[in-house]
Design a protein around this motif. Structure first.
Motif, PDB file in Angstrom:
ATOM      1  N   ASP A  57      25.794  65.150  18.437  1.00  6.94           N
ATOM      2  CA  ASP A  57      24.803  64.106  18.648  1.00  6.94           C
ATOM      3  C   ASP A  57      23.844  64.450  17.253  1.00  6.94           C
ATOM      4  O   ASP A  57      23.833  65.494  16.855  1.00  6.94           O
ATOM      5  CB  ASP A  57      23.853  64.411  19.991  1.00  6.94           C
ATOM      6  N   ASN A  58      23.389  63.190  16.804  1.00  9.30           N
ATOM      7  CA  ASN A  58      22.548  63.340  15.495  1.00  9.30           C
ATOM      8  C   ASN A  58      21.180  63.984  15.811  1.00  9.30           C
ATOM      9  O   ASN A  58      20.509  64.518  14.670  1.00  9.30           O
ATOM     10  CB  ASN A  58      22.362  61.838  15.170  1.00  9.30           C
ATOM     11  N   GLY A  59      20.756  64.366  17.170  1.00  3.75           N
ATOM     12  CA  GLY A  59      19.605  64.956  17.515  1.00  3.75           C
ATOM     13  C   GLY A  59      19.882  66.475  17.097  1.00  3.75           C
ATOM     14  O   GLY A  59      18.879  67.050  17.219  1.00  3.75           O
ATOM     15  N   GLN A  60      21.058  66.998  17.041  1.00  6.39           N
ATOM     16  CA  GLN A  60      21.271  68.337  16.903  1.00  6.39           C
ATOM     17  C   GLN A  60      20.896  68.890  15.642  1.00  6.39           C
ATOM     18  O   GLN A  60      21.079  68.171  14.474  1.00  6.39           O
ATOM     19  CB  GLN A  60      22.995  68.591  16.829  1.00  6.39           C
ATOM     20  N   HIS A  61      19.893  69.826  15.525  1.00  6.46           N
ATOM     21  CA  HIS A  61      19.538  70.305  13.923  1.00  6.46           C
ATOM     22  C   HIS A  61      19.985  71.741  13.836  1.00  6.46           C
ATOM     23  O   HIS A  61      20.386  72.066  12.605  1.00  6.46           O
ATOM     24  CB  HIS A  61      17.921  70.285  14.007  1.00  6.46           C
ATOM     25  N   GLY A  62      20.151  72.553  15.023  1.00  7.61           N
ATOM     26  CA  GLY A  62      20.620  73.970  14.751  1.00  7.61           C
ATOM     27  C   GLY A  62      22.049  74.122  14.234  1.00  7.61           C
ATOM     28  O   GLY A  62      22.891  73.206  14.858  1.00  7.61           O
TER      29      GLY A  62
END
Length: 119
Positions: A57-62
């Motif tokens: 998902d685009n919300g994944q940052h790590g």
């Protein structure tokens, strides 16, 4: 990948404190160059597949190239805090958890995402 390429020479590197205490050292593995090159090639194939299939998902940052804890906080601030709502946040750090992941389970999950040995 040949077995020799997966071997590494472990070297203890001093962190801080008393040098006599073995707990003040961290292990650093020095791997062979061909193995590192192969790792980068495999990473590139997996990254392209994951990006192309939109597995993450685009919300994944790590563990995402170009994103970090800071970009996560900025995105969170822009999306929630500015709306004036009361919000509770929990950030979890699973970095050590990846040291204990079963390779068989990981490979099975990669297969379910459409990645197999022939790509």
């Amino acid at each position: 990948m040949p077995e020799d390429w997966r071997k590494a020479c472990l070297t203890p590197v001093f962190k801080k404190g008393k040098k006599e205490d073995p707990g003040n050292y961290r292990p650093v593995s020095l791997t062979f160059v061909p193995g590192k090159v192969m790792e980068q090639l495999i990473l590139e194939v997996i990254s392209k597949h994951v990006k192309g299939k939109k597995v993450i998902d685009n919300g994944q940052h790590g563990f995402t190239k170009g994103k970090s804890c800071l970009t996560d906080l900025i995105a969170f601030d822009d999306g929630w805090v500015d709306e004036g709502r009361a919000v509770d946040v929990v950030h979890l750090d699973f970095s050590k958890a990846f040291d204990t992941v079963s390779h068989n389970i990981l490979i099975d999950k990669l297969r379910k995402c459409g990645l197999d040995e022939e790509q």
